[in-house]
Design an enzyme around this catalytic site. Structure first.
Site, PDB file in Angstrom:
ATOM      1  N   SER A 183       0.809  -1.213   0.000  1.00  0.00           N
ATOM      2  CA  SER A 183       0.000   0.000   0.000  1.00  0.00           C
ATOM      3  C   SER A 183       0.846   1.268   0.000  1.00  0.00           C
ATOM      4  O   SER A 183       0.481   2.262  -0.625  1.00  0.00           O
ATOM      5  CB  SER A 183      -0.921   0.003   1.222  1.00  0.00           C
ATOM      6  OG  SER A 183      -0.163  -0.149   2.416  1.00  0.00           O
ATOM      7  N   LYS A 202      13.438  -1.058  -1.075  1.00  0.00           N
ATOM      8  CA  LYS A 202      12.038  -0.694  -0.816  1.00  0.00           C
ATOM      9  C   LYS A 202      11.875   0.804  -1.074  1.00  0.00           C
ATOM     10  O   LYS A 202      12.540   1.626  -0.438  1.00  0.00           O
ATOM     11  CB  LYS A 202      11.661  -1.041   0.627  1.00  0.00           C
ATOM     12  CG  LYS A 202      10.226  -0.725   1.003  1.00  0.00           C
ATOM     13  CD  LYS A 202       9.942  -1.183   2.427  1.00  0.00           C
ATOM     14  CE  LYS A 202       8.518  -0.861   2.841  1.00  0.00           C
ATOM     15  NZ  LYS A 202       8.238  -1.305   4.226  1.00  0.00           N
ATOM     16  N   ASP A 334       1.912  -6.199  11.420  1.00  0.00           N
ATOM     17  CA  ASP A 334       1.402  -6.382  10.054  1.00  0.00           C
ATOM     18  C   ASP A 334       1.946  -7.683   9.436  1.00  0.00           C
ATOM     19  O   ASP A 334       2.491  -7.667   8.335  1.00  0.00           O
ATOM     20  CB  ASP A 334       1.794  -5.189   9.191  1.00  0.00           C
ATOM     21  CG  ASP A 334       0.922  -5.051   7.954  1.00  0.00           C
ATOM     22  OD1 ASP A 334      -0.156  -5.684   7.926  1.00  0.00           O
ATOM     23  OD2 ASP A 334       1.309  -4.330   7.018  1.00  0.00           O
TER      24      ASP A 334
END
Length: 541
Positions: A183, A202, A334
């Site tokens: 996301s 990333k 998460d």
């Protein structure tokens, strides 16, 4: 009264002057000139902030309009589709399910169009199976692994802007397509030019940070409107959590610090792998790390092809999560399948690779003790103790529903012992039926419970989903590992606050006795699981 009279007299006296000004050519020229200047300034500012057509699509006003339009259609659909349909009836249930599905698709399209925070919230909603209808959770679950991707041009812009170097100067190789998109960011495989080391980079989506405040304010407004129209359906707690946690998740240097702390706290677990961070090639929007081999934990075919025991994987993951909650008080919040890899090394050992360290929950000792007491009461089971702990957590008379949410089991299973009977299809249907009818009460529980519980529940939901995908949902592996951590945590916290040496010795002996029973029961379950295989093998011989 005097002030009002004076104001009226002033306005009456000045009205002829205003009328003459409005009719004068000078005023028209001033207004026209001011409008041109303001319009030109707005156009220049828009031009400076827009690099491509996608930027126009992601302007705050357009994103807000898109969200407002979607929410309006959702509300109108529910009101119109269910108007005049007799309740309760099969016709009502059919119409409601069809409406759920249509609206879930609309929300999925909204998340795909707006991206960023909307995808993050969609992922969270997809994990709320105890609260949200199946049509929503199933439809939105695709966001777990299929988040929108940024273009290579955007990725290159972020990397070069943040690291103040050309990409070619830093990396000898950089994959055009990401190996994973989430996301808030996506990951590319690259190779450092200096050392030739293979790394994972990333990179934050270019517009996420810029749009974050607008998106959160939009969601807050939409949730308030929804609360007014559907007063029984409260989701303000979800917006509050996103508002609190999002700034931390958007800072990748904070994520690097979390990963290092994780490595220190859990270095005693031989099966755990945390990628090493390359801070020299990192910033708040770019995080370069060691590339770790492996496949996502929910890829059952990969596990079978490589001879990896799925129950052993669930046991290791259960131990890790339980230690995080009950013993270390530092919880990865998460752990969905996209953030957990499984790898079989050359020596045959299986390792669990944990990625995405952006969001962690630090759990205070007082809450750990209370939460341990809750699970001890659930495992016994002890209804009076469940009620006492739930009341101390602020849930009050809804303690029964609270226990069902925490365990994801029916009240009948809770009272008879959740570790004594496995969940069957009948119980699953019963839970879904209750979830639909008890939405107001569930919303109250989520509003009342401590904020720590929200992330713990989210983590537990993701863990249960992984166990279900790997076929270990009805086994006791996870409960055994959790029980060990619960018993150990409660005893160690109690020993720290023991009044004298006699009490301390009694607690230590109780810990040894309880752990011995759990270990013995663990080996008994393992033996029983291997026994049918041995019998089957003998019959074949």
């Amino acid at each position: 009264a005097v002030k009002i009279r004076l104001r009226y007299n002033y306005m009456a006296a000045s009205r002829p002057l205003l009328k003459s000004l409005s009719a004068s050519p000078l005023r028209r020229k001033l207004l026209t000139g001011g409008a041109i200047v303001m319009g030109t300034a707005a156009a220049v500012e828009l031009y400076r902030s827009v690099d491509c057509l996608e930027d126009i699509r992601q302007i705050g006003l357009i994103r807000f309009g898109r969200a407002a339009c979607t929410v309006s259609r959702v509300v109108a659909d529910y009101k119109m589709s269910l108007y005049g349909v007799p309740y309760p009836s099969d016709e009502y249930v059919t119409a409601l399910k069809a409406c759920h599905l249509r609206c879930a698709v609309r929300l999925l399209d909204l998340a795909a169009a707006n991206g960023g925070v909307f995808v993050k919230v969609g992922q969270h909603v997809a994990a709320l199976e105890y609260l949200i209808p199946k049509e929503y959770t199933k439809t939105l679950s695709v966001l777990m692994n299929q988040a929108p991707e940024s273009s290579l041009e955007d990725v290159k812009g972020v990397v070069e802007e943040d690291l103040n170097q050309k990409m070619d100067e830093m990396f000898s190789e950089f994959s055009c397509k990401p190996v994973g998109a989430a996301s808030l960011a996506q990951v590319h495989v690259a190779r450092l030019r200096e050392t030739g080391e293979k790394v994972a980079v990333k990179v934050q989506h270019r517009r996420v940070k810029k749009n974050a405040r607008t998106d959160i304010n939009t969601m807050q407004l939409m949730v308030k409107i929804t609360d007014l129209i559907f007063p029984d359906f409260k989701l303000q707690w979800l917006v509050d959590e996103v508002k609190k946690n999002l700034p931390l998740e958007l800072d990748f240097l904070h994520e690097a610090a979390n990963a290092e702390k994780m490595r220190v706290l859990f270095g005693h677990l031989p099966f755990l792998k945390i990628p090493t961070m390359k801070l020299s090639h990192s910033s708040s929007r770019v995080l370069t790390m060691e590339f770790c081999e492996g496949e996502h934990i929910n890829k059952v075919e990969f596990l079978k092809e490589n001879g990896i025991d799925t129950h052993d994987v669930c046991r290791k993951l259960g131990r890790l999560i339980s230690e995080m909650i009950f013993q270390r008080g530092y919880l990865h919040s998460d752990p969905h399948p996209g953030n957990i890899l499984v790898n079989k090394k050359k020596n045959g050992q299986v390792e669990i690779v944990v990625l995405d360290h952006g969001l962690y929950l630090t759990i205070e000792d007082s809450f750990r003790k209370l939460y341990s007491q809750l699970w001890l009461a659930l495992l016994k089971p002890d209804q009076d103790e469940i009620k006492r702990v739930a009341n101390e957590m602020g849930v009050g008379e809804l303690y029964g529903l609270f226990a069902c949410i925490v365990t994801r089991r029916s009240w009948k299973s809770v009272t008879s012992g959740i570790n004594k009977r496995s969940m069957d299809e009948k119980e699953k249907k019963e839970l879904r039926a209750y979830a639909v009818t008890l939405i107001p009460q569930i919303s109250q529980v989520l509003q009342r419970m401590p904020r720590e519980m929200l992330l713990i529940l989210k983590t537990n939901d993701l863990l249960r989903a992984i166990e279900h995908q790997l076929g270990s949902a009805n086994r006791s592996d996870g409960y055994i590992e959790m029980s060990k951590c619960v018993v150990s945590s409660w005893h160690h916290l109690a020993i720290q606050s023991a009044k004298n040496w006699r009490e301390s010795i009694c607690l230590r002996l109780s810990l040894i006795y309880s752990m011995s029973r759990l270990i013995a029961y663990d080996y008994f379950l393992r033996f029983n699981s291997y026994l049918p295989l041995a019998i089957q093998y003998d019959s074949c011989m």
